[in-house]
Enzyme design. Structure first.
Site, short mmCIF file in Angstrom:
data_model
loop_
_atom_site.label_atom_id
_atom_site.label_comp_id
_atom_site.label_asym_id
_atom_site.label_seq_id
_atom_site.Cartn_x
_atom_site.Cartn_y
_atom_site.Cartn_z
N CYS A 137 0.83 -1.20 0.00
CA CYS A 137 0.00 0.00 0.00
C CYS A 137 0.87 1.26 0.00
O CYS A 137 1.36 1.67 1.06
CB CYS A 137 -0.94 -0.02 1.21
SG CYS A 137 -1.97 1.45 1.32
N CYS A 140 -0.43 4.12 2.14
CA CYS A 140 -0.17 3.97 3.58
C CYS A 140 1.30 4.23 3.91
O CYS A 140 1.62 4.88 4.90
CB CYS A 140 -0.49 2.56 4.07
SG CYS A 140 -1.93 1.80 3.35
N ASP A 141 2.20 3.70 3.10
CA ASP A 141 3.61 3.64 3.51
C ASP A 141 4.58 4.49 2.68
O ASP A 141 5.76 4.58 3.03
CB ASP A 141 4.08 2.17 3.48
CG ASP A 141 3.27 1.32 4.46
OD1 ASP A 141 2.86 1.86 5.51
OD2 ASP A 141 3.02 0.14 4.17
#
Ligand code: NAP
Length: 321
Positions: A137, A140-141
């Site tokens: 992701c 997200c990261d």
């Protein structure tokens, strides 16, 4: 002896969609029962740092956030069953579900929030570095790779979008694809090829993720040329696996309408499926956004619609008596 449990509202799945549906349903006095499934807490429990869930000014941990959601749902009256559903019958009323524990669950309304799983390469080294340089992701990261070199594997829309998104942070992005042609839409491809930070490695698969143990981090990828079998190493600080997602909808095949990728189809602006009383929320019905916060929003929608559905059923029943 087989146990039997009835709930007015049963919620399948314990990610942000399931827990949010539970909070709303419990506060509407529906006495929901959540069946946690194989991975209690869902995909967020395999994420580490979370910085984009609203309400938290500093970095929080995915598993911690799910613990908070569970506690909140519990505090307002949700009941939980640690079970895995093996069979579902949506043709009978009440709906009937059979758990791995041998328990038969029946319910008047059902919220499906079973989520989706990122498709992984299936390497043991990939497993070992998940959350420490290997992610599925970029939203997200990606932020954690400011000024670093990253690689993305995949050739579809997700891989290309993730590669483009990662250029906001990373110094250089390498897209690794197993063929010599991308599956992604042409417009996305044009943007990818035109981007000065992105290079593409064609005809290659990832054979191994190589890294350090203290602290655990990725340092390179062993790539295999799909035409010659030759191996070579690509230096990188992170690997984003973007080879598709698999919605957890196997249980509902033949009973609910799904798209070609197996995602449950809901009515526009609604969590309602084609079966009255069955609602779907979160990644099980969403292949575009796939965020904890969007899943939570859909969980809320599903609970509000389930409440309305149950009230209507009770009115009909009272009128018939
Ligand atoms: P996808 O379209 O199924 O693409 C998966 C990619 O991963 C393919 O290029 C495939 O290679 C590759 N792949 C699969 N297994 C692999 C393996 N074991 N090793 C290496 N490569 C592997 O998945 P997606 O990109 O996640 O998209 C899923 C759906 O969501 C699609 O319908 C997509 O259009 C949609 N989507 C839309 C948008 C948008 O509209 N903006 C954004 C994201 C996703 P091959 O090409 O060789 O098969």
């Amino acid at each position: 002896m087989t146990k039997a449990t009835h709930a007015r509202l049963l919620i399948l799945g314990s990610g942000p969609a399931g827990y949010t549906a539970a909070v709303y349903a419990a506060r509407a006095m529906l006495e929901p029962l959540v069946i946690a499934g194989l991975q209690p807490g869902g995909q967020m429990t395999i994420t580490t740092d979370v910085e984009n869930y609203p309400g938290f000014p500093t970095t929080i941990q995915g598993p911690w956030l799910m613990d908070q959601m569970k506690a909140q749902a519990e505090n307002v009256g949700t009941k939980f069953a640690d079970d895995v559903i093996l069979e579902v019958d949506l043709k009978v009323r009440p709906f009937r579900l059979t758990g791995d524990s041998g328990t038969t669950y029946t319910c008047d309304a059902l919220v499906i929030a079973t989520g989706a799983q990122a498709r992984w390469l299936g390497l043991s080294s990939e497993e070992s570095f998940k959350g420490h340089g290997v992610s599925a992701c970029a939203t997200c990261d990606g932020f954690f790779y400011r000024g670093k070199d990253v690689a993305v594997v995949g050739g579809g829309n997700t891989a290309v979008e993730e590669a483009l998104f990662l250029t906001n942070f990373a110094n250089a992005v390498t897209l690794i694809h197993r063929r010599d042609q991308l599956r992604a839409e042409k417009m996305l491809q044009q943007r990818l090829f035109a981007h000065p930070k992105i290079k593409v490695v064609w005809n290659a698969t990832v054979d191994e993720v190589i890294g350090k143990t203290d602290p655990k981090s990725v340092s390179s990828l062993r790539l295999r040329d799909t035409r010659t079998g030759a191996l070579n190493d690509l230096t990188t600080d992170g690997l984003f696996v973007a080879i598709g997602h698999v919605p957890a909808t196997e249980l509902f095949k033949g009973q609910l309408e799904m798209d070609a990728d197996g995602y449950i189809i809901t009515r526009p602006d609604s969590a309602a499926t084609a079966v009255p009383g069955v609602f779907a929320a979160g990644d099980v019905r969403d292949k575009v956004f796939r965020q904890a916060v969007t899943a939570a929003g859909m969980g809320c929608m599903a609970a509000l619609e389930a409440e309305k559905y149950l009230a209507h059923q009770e009115t009909l029943k009272a009128a018939a008596e």
